[in-house]
Design an enzyme around this catalytic site. Structure first.
Site, short mmCIF file in Angstrom:
data_model
loop_
_atom_site.label_atom_id
_atom_site.label_comp_id
_atom_site.label_asym_id
_atom_site.label_seq_id
_atom_site.Cartn_x
_atom_site.Cartn_y
_atom_site.Cartn_z
N ARG A 8 3.62 -3.17 2.31
CA ARG A 8 4.27 -2.63 1.10
C ARG A 8 3.35 -1.57 0.53
O ARG A 8 2.16 -1.81 0.31
CB ARG A 8 4.52 -3.72 0.07
CG ARG A 8 4.97 -3.17 -1.27
CD ARG A 8 5.46 -4.21 -2.21
NE ARG A 8 6.77 -4.71 -1.81
CZ ARG A 8 7.51 -5.52 -2.54
NH1 ARG A 8 7.07 -5.94 -3.71
NH2 ARG A 8 8.69 -5.93 -2.11
N LYS A 22 -12.21 2.64 -1.32
CA LYS A 22 -13.34 3.50 -0.94
C LYS A 22 -12.86 4.82 -0.36
O LYS A 22 -13.66 5.61 0.14
CB LYS A 22 -14.20 2.78 0.10
CG LYS A 22 -14.74 1.45 -0.34
CD LYS A 22 -15.57 0.86 0.80
CE LYS A 22 -15.91 -0.59 0.56
NZ LYS A 22 -16.52 -1.21 1.74
N ARG A 34 8.04 -12.65 -4.19
CA ARG A 34 8.96 -13.15 -3.17
C ARG A 34 8.67 -12.59 -1.78
O ARG A 34 8.61 -13.33 -0.80
CB ARG A 34 10.42 -12.80 -3.52
CG ARG A 34 11.06 -13.74 -4.47
CD ARG A 34 12.07 -13.01 -5.31
NE ARG A 34 11.38 -12.06 -6.17
CZ ARG A 34 10.88 -12.38 -7.36
NH1 ARG A 34 11.06 -13.57 -7.85
NH2 ARG A 34 10.22 -11.49 -8.08
N THR A 35 8.51 -11.29 -1.69
CA THR A 35 8.45 -10.68 -0.35
C THR A 35 7.20 -11.14 0.39
O THR A 35 7.29 -11.60 1.53
CB THR A 35 8.51 -9.14 -0.47
OG1 THR A 35 9.67 -8.79 -1.22
CG2 THR A 35 8.58 -8.49 0.90
N HIS A 63 13.86 -0.94 1.35
CA HIS A 63 13.36 -2.31 1.41
C HIS A 63 14.28 -3.06 2.38
O HIS A 63 15.09 -3.90 1.97
CB HIS A 63 13.38 -2.92 0.01
CG HIS A 63 12.63 -4.19 -0.14
ND1 HIS A 63 12.18 -4.95 0.94
CD2 HIS A 63 12.23 -4.87 -1.26
CE1 HIS A 63 11.56 -6.02 0.48
NE2 HIS A 63 11.56 -5.98 -0.84
C1 NCD Z 1 12.30 -5.70 -5.41
C2 NCD Z 1 11.31 -4.66 -4.90
O1 NCD Z 1 10.12 -4.91 -4.80
O2 NCD Z 1 11.81 -3.58 -4.61
N1 NCD Z 1 11.82 -7.00 -5.39
C3 NCD Z 1 11.84 -7.73 -4.23
O3 NCD Z 1 11.26 -7.37 -3.24
N2 NCD Z 1 12.59 -8.86 -4.21
C4 NCD Z 1 12.97 -5.34 -6.66
C5 NCD Z 1 12.16 -4.96 -7.86
O4 NCD Z 1 10.93 -4.90 -7.84
O5 NCD Z 1 12.79 -4.73 -8.89
#
Ligand code: NCD
Length: 284
Positions: free
Chosen positions: A82, A61, A31-32, A110
């Site tokens: 991320r 590397k 999703r993100t 997040h």
């Molecule tokens: C979450 C995350 O990556 O923290 N997912 C997301 O971004 N929608 C939740 C998860 O991984 O459980």
């Protein structure tokens, strides 16, 4: 511009034309990453991406995150990162001359998920004030939980109830920050008792990848789920949110319940991330 599912915005056509967003993801994401990329494309911008940065970038590397960010800053106007280390987004922002968006820093935060969570609550309920939120699942490693409770704490009249396995209780520093912000906090193990006056039931999966001890993960997982008893105890006005992905804690049988708002929540990632990118790029 029509964004998604009947959501109209007042966004001019292609405000980000000629701009480039880089997504650098060291951890898995559906999703993100995809919603950031879709949001940028809908703004008329372009996307460069390394979806498995740990293996597919020069990190493999031995390149440091700082160097990777320094380099990508020369290619992109905004970076969405991320990373598995808490604090990594802050480190990246220190060395990047372009805006860095935290798309999840390990078990830390997040924040863009919190924005879309809060937006979903506001759209369904009309406001964020005087809210009782029950967090069911992993409050220790669940970064979406951390960011959402800190965001909600900025609104008056917040009650937060945490229902988690003992291996995944909310960290002390989070509870201190919430108390300081005036949030009324309850930590419970009985979810039935928690939900009878909930406005929001925010469910999360136990974050297997953060546990260093598999035995502790196994002890923590499978303890809670949204079953028929819980649904019967949950008020009609409440909504069920989940950042997804889901495991056994949120059975598909729940999807037909009118209080299930998690697919709508995921969709709202698009307008939220469009707005955020537009602001970060200075084009909205
Ligand atoms: C979450 C995350 O990556 O923290 N997912 C997301 O971004 N929608 C939740 C998860 O991984 O459980």
């Amino acid at each position: 511009m029509e964004v998604a599912d009947g959501l109209s915005t007042v966004v001019p056509e292609h405000p980000a034309a000629g701009r480039v967003m880089a997504t650098i993801f060291y951890e898995p994401s559906t999703r993100t990453r995809l919603s950031f990329e879709a949001a940028m494309i809908r703004l008329g911008g372009a996307v460069i991406s390394t979806e498995n940065a740990a293996q597919m970038s020069s990190a493999a590397k031995g390149e440091s995150l700082r160097d990777t960010i320094r380099i990508v800053s020369g290619y992109a106007d905004v970076i969405v990162l991320r990373h598995h280390d808490q604090g990594s987004a802050a480190i990246a922002a220190e060395v990047a001359p372009v805006p860095v968006v935290n798309a999840g820093d390990g078990p830390g935060e997040h924040p863009t998920q919190a924005l879309l969570d809060a937006y979903t609550i506001r759209r369904r309920r009309g406001g964020l004030e005087q809210l009782h939120t029950v967090f069911l699942g992993d409050s220790l490693y669940g970064r979406t939980v951390h960011s959402l409770c800190l965001l909600l704490a900025q609104y008056p009249g917040q009650r937060h109830t945490f229902v988690s396995p003992p291996e995944a209780e909310p960290p002390g520093h989070l509870l201190d920050a919430l108390r300081e912000a005036g949030v009324e906090i309850t930590v419970l193990t009985d979810v039935q008792a928690a939900v009878h006056d909930a406005d929001v039931l925010y469910v999360t999966r136990v974050q297997k990848e953060r546990f260093t001890d598999l035995g502790r993960y196994q002890a923590a997982s499978g303890r809670y789920w949204v079953g028929s008893e819980l649904l019967a105890a949950l008020p009609e006005r409440a909504m069920i949110l989940h950042p997804l992905p889901r495991l056994q804690e949120l059975p598909e049988a729940t999807d037909a319940d009118p209080r299930a708002a998690y697919f709508e929540q995921a969709r709202l990632g698009i307008p939220i991330r469009m707005a955020l990118l537009g602001r970060a790029l200075g084009v909205l």
